[in-house]
Design a protein around this motif. Structure first.
Motif, mmCIF file in Angstrom:
data_model
loop_
_atom_site.group_PDB
_atom_site.id
_atom_site.type_symbol
_atom_site.label_atom_id
_atom_site.label_comp_id
_atom_site.label_asym_id
_atom_site.label_seq_id
_atom_site.Cartn_x
_atom_site.Cartn_y
_atom_site.Cartn_z
ATOM 1 N N LEU A 78 -9.051 3.148 7.720
ATOM 2 C CA LEU A 78 -7.696 3.290 8.250
ATOM 3 C C LEU A 78 -7.281 2.020 8.982
ATOM 4 O O LEU A 78 -6.137 1.551 8.833
ATOM 5 N N ALA A 95 2.703 7.182 4.917
ATOM 6 C CA ALA A 95 1.958 8.348 5.390
ATOM 7 C C ALA A 95 1.162 8.012 6.640
ATOM 8 O O ALA A 95 1.038 8.839 7.556
ATOM 9 N N ILE A 96 0.613 6.801 6.710
ATOM 10 C CA ILE A 96 -0.137 6.379 7.891
ATOM 11 C C ILE A 96 0.776 6.347 9.111
ATOM 12 O O ILE A 96 0.448 6.880 10.178
ATOM 13 N N SER A 122 -1.140 -3.527 6.073
ATOM 14 C CA SER A 122 0.231 -3.087 5.820
ATOM 15 C C SER A 122 1.200 -3.463 6.938
ATOM 16 O O SER A 122 2.339 -3.860 6.686
ATOM 17 N N ARG A 144 -6.489 -0.770 6.410
ATOM 18 C CA ARG A 144 -5.238 -0.553 5.667
ATOM 19 C C ARG A 144 -4.023 -0.699 6.580
ATOM 20 O O ARG A 144 -2.971 -1.183 6.161
ATOM 21 N N SER A 145 -4.165 -0.282 7.823
ATOM 22 C CA SER A 145 -3.078 -0.457 8.782
ATOM 23 C C SER A 145 -2.841 -1.932 9.052
ATOM 24 O O SER A 145 -1.694 -2.405 9.073
ATOM 25 N N ASP A 157 0.842 -1.195 0.000
ATOM 26 C CA ASP A 157 0.000 0.000 0.000
ATOM 27 C C ASP A 157 0.882 1.251 0.000
ATOM 28 O O ASP A 157 1.680 1.450 0.914
ATOM 29 N N PRO A 158 0.764 2.118 -1.002
ATOM 30 C CA PRO A 158 1.616 3.316 -1.047
ATOM 31 C C PRO A 158 1.321 4.303 0.078
ATOM 32 O O PRO A 158 2.137 5.192 0.347
ATOM 33 N N ALA A 159 0.182 4.157 0.749
ATOM 34 C CA ALA A 159 -0.168 5.065 1.842
ATOM 35 C C ALA A 159 0.427 4.633 3.174
ATOM 36 O O ALA A 159 0.283 5.353 4.175
ATOM 37 N N LEU A 206 -5.903 12.032 6.540
ATOM 38 C CA LEU A 206 -5.558 11.229 5.365
ATOM 39 C C LEU A 206 -6.747 11.016 4.434
ATOM 40 O O LEU A 206 -6.613 10.357 3.401
ATOM 41 N N LEU A 239 -9.527 9.342 5.155
ATOM 42 C CA LEU A 239 -10.022 7.983 5.306
ATOM 43 C C LEU A 239 -11.031 7.918 6.443
ATOM 44 O O LEU A 239 -10.986 8.717 7.376
#
Length: 250
Positions: free
Chosen positions: A182, A157-158, A189, A185-186, A152-154, A175, A177
């Motif tokens: 969030l 940033a997270i 990742s 995605r956390s 994930d490219p984010a 962000l 989201l």
């Protein structure tokens, strides 16, 4: 003795370092949460060390040798064929993951076997050392990464937003989201949700400052803890020992 150095350029964007370690005496090596996933070759062969949420001490005997490749937080992606959260707080033998099947003791021993050269004389290939194992792991990972989706490219940033100490809700809003998004995605990742990730990045910041000689009171303030007692309690929960002991101070 522990050594680490930069990975080959092909891995540099996703791997923070490669490393080797040899135990010179019996003892317990503290391993604490850092948000990373490691591919490790130790006395029991290759295994994957998932993201930790607490202390995972390693008992070492004299002569034990280890070689490893350490992924940056949020950068392991699907390299090991399972979701990162499935590896959380685990040490999984590589043979159970059905990936990187070329990384076996037998294969590496074959590459080190005595074989005839063109003139008919036998020649000994380089021995299977931690350094040669690191090289083999990097080559195998470079091939595997090309065959799997990018992480994930984010993710960066997270982690950066959570490092500021703002609440999960504030970070999600910043962000663009939802909090549930969030969290998903956390988890995908890093292997754990944003609240745990925030604890880990704050703890790692505190650890870096303490190793530079900053006083515990100053570490607590700079790292976003309510006070020194909060810092001490959190370090014990995540590391299983006091901050002074963790950084090797009397």
């Amino acid at each position: 003795m522990y050594r680490e150095w930069a990975p080959v350029p092909k891995l540099a964007g996703r791997v923070v370092c490669v490393w080797t370690q040899e135990a010179t005496s019996a003892g317990t090596q503290p391993v604490v949460p850092d948000g990373c996933v490691d591919l490790i070759w130790g006395p029991e062969g290759p295994q994957v060390a998932g993201p930790d949420t607490g202390p995972m001490p390693v008992l070492m005997s004299p002569g034990d040798r280890y070689a490893g490749v350490r992924f940056r937080p949020g950068k392991v992606g699907e390299v090991f064929g399972v979701p990162v959260d499935a590896l959380r707080d685990l040490r999984v033998p590589l043979s159970e993951l059905d990936v990187l099947t070329e990384l076996t003791t037998e294969t590496l021993l074959e590459t080190s076997a005595v074989r005839p050269d063109r003139a008919g004389d036998t020649r000994q290939a380089p021995a299977m050392t931690p350094e040669s194992i690191v090289g083999a792991m990097q080559r195998a990972l470079a091939v595997r990464m090309r065959a799997t989706p990018e992480p994930d490219p984010a993710a960066a940033a997270i982690a950066a937003a959570l490092r500021t100490g703002r609440s999960v809700g504030e970070v999600a809003w910043e962000l663009g989201l939802g909090e549930r998004q969030l969290h998903r995605r956390s988890l995908r990742s890093f292997g754990y949700g944003p609240k745990m990730l925030q604890r880990v990045v704050r703890f790692q910041r505190a650890l870096r400052l303490a190793r530079l000689g900053v006083t515990p009171a100053e570490v607590a303030v700079a790292s976003g803890y309510a006070d020194q007692a909060h810092l001490a309690n959190e370090v014990r929960r995540l590391a299983g020992m006091s901050l002074s002991r963790l950084v090797g101070r009397p």
